[in-house]
Scaffold this active site. Structure first.
Site, PDB file in Angstrom:
ATOM      1  N   GLY A   1       0.628  -1.576  -0.016  1.00  0.00           N
ATOM      2  CA  GLY A   1       0.299   0.100   0.043  1.00  0.00           C
ATOM      3  C   GLY A   1       0.533   1.599  -0.474  1.00  0.00           C
ATOM      4  N   THR A   2       1.999   1.141   1.479  1.00  0.00           N
ATOM      5  CA  THR A   2       2.392   2.243   0.758  1.00  0.00           C
ATOM      6  C   THR A   2       3.444   2.389  -0.703  1.00  0.00           C
ATOM      7  OG1 THR A   2       3.193   1.338   3.070  1.00  0.00           O
ATOM      8  CG2 THR A   2       4.930   3.765   2.000  1.00  0.00           C
TER       9      THR A   2
ATOM     10  N   ASN B   1      -7.978   2.743   8.911  1.00  0.00           N
ATOM     11  CA  ASN B   1      -7.606   2.424   9.513  1.00  0.00           C
ATOM     12  C   ASN B   1      -8.265   1.053  10.978  1.00  0.00           C
ATOM     13  OD1 ASN B   1      -5.769   3.589   9.292  1.00  0.00           O
ATOM     14  ND2 ASN B   1      -4.251   3.271  10.765  1.00  0.00           N
TER      15      ASN B   1
ATOM     16  N   GLN C   1      -7.056  -0.910   3.991  1.00  0.00           N
ATOM     17  CA  GLN C   1      -8.472  -1.393   4.333  1.00  0.00           C
ATOM     18  C   GLN C   1      -9.945  -1.501   3.839  1.00  0.00           C
ATOM     19  OE1 GLN C   1      -7.237  -2.738   7.447  1.00  0.00           O
ATOM     20  NE2 GLN C   1      -6.180  -1.425   8.302  1.00  0.00           N
TER      21      GLN C   1
ATOM     22  N   CYS D   1       3.236   3.514  18.712  1.00  0.00           N
ATOM     23  CA  CYS D   1       3.564   4.171  19.810  1.00  0.00           C
ATOM     24  C   CYS D   1       4.991   3.821  18.384  1.00  0.00           C
ATOM     25  CB  CYS D   1       4.117   2.445  20.568  1.00  0.00           C
ATOM     26  SG  CYS D   1       5.997   2.271  21.427  1.00  0.00           S
TER      27      CYS D   1
HETATM   28  N1  PLP Z   1      -2.706   2.728   4.065  1.00  0.00           N
HETATM   29  C1  PLP Z   1      -3.459   2.147   5.320  1.00  0.00           C
HETATM   30  C2  PLP Z   1      -4.822   2.762   5.583  1.00  0.00           C
HETATM   31  C3  PLP Z   1      -3.417   1.060   6.185  1.00  0.00           C
HETATM   32  O1  PLP Z   1      -3.983   0.720   7.339  1.00  0.00           O
HETATM   33  C4  PLP Z   1      -1.922   0.780   5.891  1.00  0.00           C
HETATM   34  C5  PLP Z   1      -1.677  -0.265   6.879  1.00  0.00           C
HETATM   35  O2  PLP Z   1      -1.191  -0.317   7.684  1.00  0.00           O
HETATM   36  C6  PLP Z   1      -1.148   1.212   4.505  1.00  0.00           C
HETATM   37  C7  PLP Z   1      -1.982   2.215   3.781  1.00  0.00           C
HETATM   38  C8  PLP Z   1      -0.063   0.721   4.166  1.00  0.00           C
HETATM   39  O3  PLP Z   1       0.008  -0.453   3.098  1.00  0.00           O
HETATM   40  P1  PLP Z   1       1.560  -1.130   3.282  1.00  0.00           P
HETATM   41  O4  PLP Z   1       1.640  -2.467   4.612  1.00  0.00           O
HETATM   42  O5  PLP Z   1       0.934  -2.599   2.367  1.00  0.00           O
HETATM   43  O6  PLP Z   1       2.025  -0.776   2.746  1.00  0.00           O
END
Ligand code: PLP
Length: 389
Positions: free
Chosen positions: A69-70, A149, A177, A324
């Site tokens: 996702g990032t 999330n 999510q 944290c």
């Molecule tokens: N966006 C949301 C809403 C998330 O919950 C997360 C993960 O915690 C991410 C983006 C990031 O995704 P990834 O861990 O695949 O990079």
């Protein structure tokens, strides 16, 4: 362990593991290779692309695999900034994930302007404010998450897209999510970009996908060998891609077969039991627009950090409303954006369920929360009646 932290990461479905294993063993050929073994791997990637596309109501050619996702989020922001330099504004909300918030910070550092649209106390973006913030010819992109999330709050994505497009702005949604948990259809809700992640939907970590509408232009973040139709260079993470495809196929089935309402029943049972014993419990987020997997609530004056320790001892894996970082607890910016006080954010717990949970898990977790809350109150020398108002 009773695992109730599926929004952090989810267990890999055994069927997903089975699907990916051949690509870690015998099917190791490079998908770019012209011989038969390479062509077989290429076909597996294309099948996965079709499976992911089907989950979103997209065309296969609109799906690009990423490392998660990032990366998908960063790639969209960088692309829009590069392709529309004359439109400096990015609109986000304060409830976005760090991947969006930090990428927005970079947008600003590179000379762009970031505008934060307010959210209502129920966590949903204020559409009237959003409309007034949109500036035709100036706003390039709205980047708002489809499901939160922490609270599970669902965005009014249809309305957001309509407002953005009317003002000539593009829409990216962080659907990390939402994907696999609610029905998503990019034809019915025509976002321009959508990010998703494997490890939130029972595939492994380190694989994700970016939907790029065929209407949208895109400049890649990673250049090199030209894989993924030049949208994301780098030799493909084939086992991960196959896993994501299988996870998407399973998610699609589970959206139809009643699994969603079974998970909702667990979450609701859990909340009901906790609330019956601790009526001061306050659930965050719009009750009508919330993921049925997520429960985020405040137990006033009961420190979540202490609760996490007691729940961990009781074998319950969950998380708190504060993150944290480097050993210090910080109030969640998302809860803060919803107007939750720092004190209440520090007393907030999040439980997130998946199809791998049972009614026994939900009940055991509720009893563990109740017991831990009593212990905390005793330790704090306070009267539990405070919770019973
Ligand atoms: N966006 C949301 C809403 C998330 O919950 C997360 C993960 O915690 C991410 C983006 C990031 O995704 P990834 O861990 O695949 O990079």
């Amino acid at each position: 362990m009773i695992y109730l932290d599926a929004n952090a990461t989810s267990p890999v479905d055994p069927a997903v593991l089975e699907a990916m294993l051949p690509f870690l063993r015998e099917q190791y050929a490079n998908p770019a290779a012209s011989y038969a073994a390479g062509r077989r791997v290429r076909r597996a990637i294309e099948q996965a692309r079709a499976q992911v596309a089907a989950l979103l109501g997209a065309r296969a050619g609109e799906i690009t695999f990423t490392s998660g996702g990032t990366e998908a989020i960063n790639a969209v922001h960088a692309s829009v900034r590069a392709l529309w330099p004359e439109k400096p504004v990015l609109i986000i909300t304060g409830t976005e994930h760090a991947a969006v918030l930090e990428s927005a910070r970079r947008w600003q550092a590179q000379g762009g302007e970031v505008v934060t649209a307010p959210v209502h106390p129920n966590g949903r973006v204020d559409l009237t404010a959003l409309r007034s913030l949109l500036r035709p010819g100036v706003t390039a992109l709205i980047s708002i998450m489809w499901a939160n999330n922490e609270t599970g709050v669902l965005a009014p994505m249809h309305e957001i897209v309509a407002l953005a497009h009317a003002a000539g702005a593009l829409v990216h949604t962080d659907a990390v999510q939402a994907a696999g948990k609610i029905h998503l259809d990019v034809k019915a809700t025509p976002v321009d970009f959508l990010s998703m992640s494997g490890h939130k939907m029972h595939a492994p970590k380190g694989i994700g996908a970016l939907y790029i509408s065929q209407r949208a232009r895109f400049a890649p973040l990673l250049v090199g060998g030209g894989q993924e139709s030049e949208r994301r260079s780098g030799t493909e993470n084939v086992p991960g891609i196959v896993a994501l495809g299988k996870a998407a196929e399973l998610a699609r089935q589970h959206l139809e077969d009643g699994t969603k309402s079974k998970i909702k029943a667990l979450r609701d049972r859990f909340e009901h039991l906790v609330h019956a014993a601790l009526p001061g419990m306050h659930i965050h987020g719009s009750p009508a627009h919330r993921l049925s997997t997520t429960s985020s609530f405040c137990l006033p004056d009961i420190d979540a950090a202490g609760m996490l320790i007691l729940l961990d001892q009781a074998g319950i894996a969950c998380s708190a409303g504060s993150a944290c970082h480097t050993g210090a607890l910080h109030a969640s910016p998302a809860l803060e954006a919803m107007g939750v006080s720092a004190r209440d954010a520090a007393c907030t717990l999040r439980f997130s369920f998946s199809r791998f949970n049972t009614k026994a898990d939900a009940e055991a977790a509720a009893h563990a929360v109740i017991e831990a809350a009593h212990k905390m109150r005793e330790a704090q020398g306070c009267d539990l009646a405070v919770l019973a108002h």
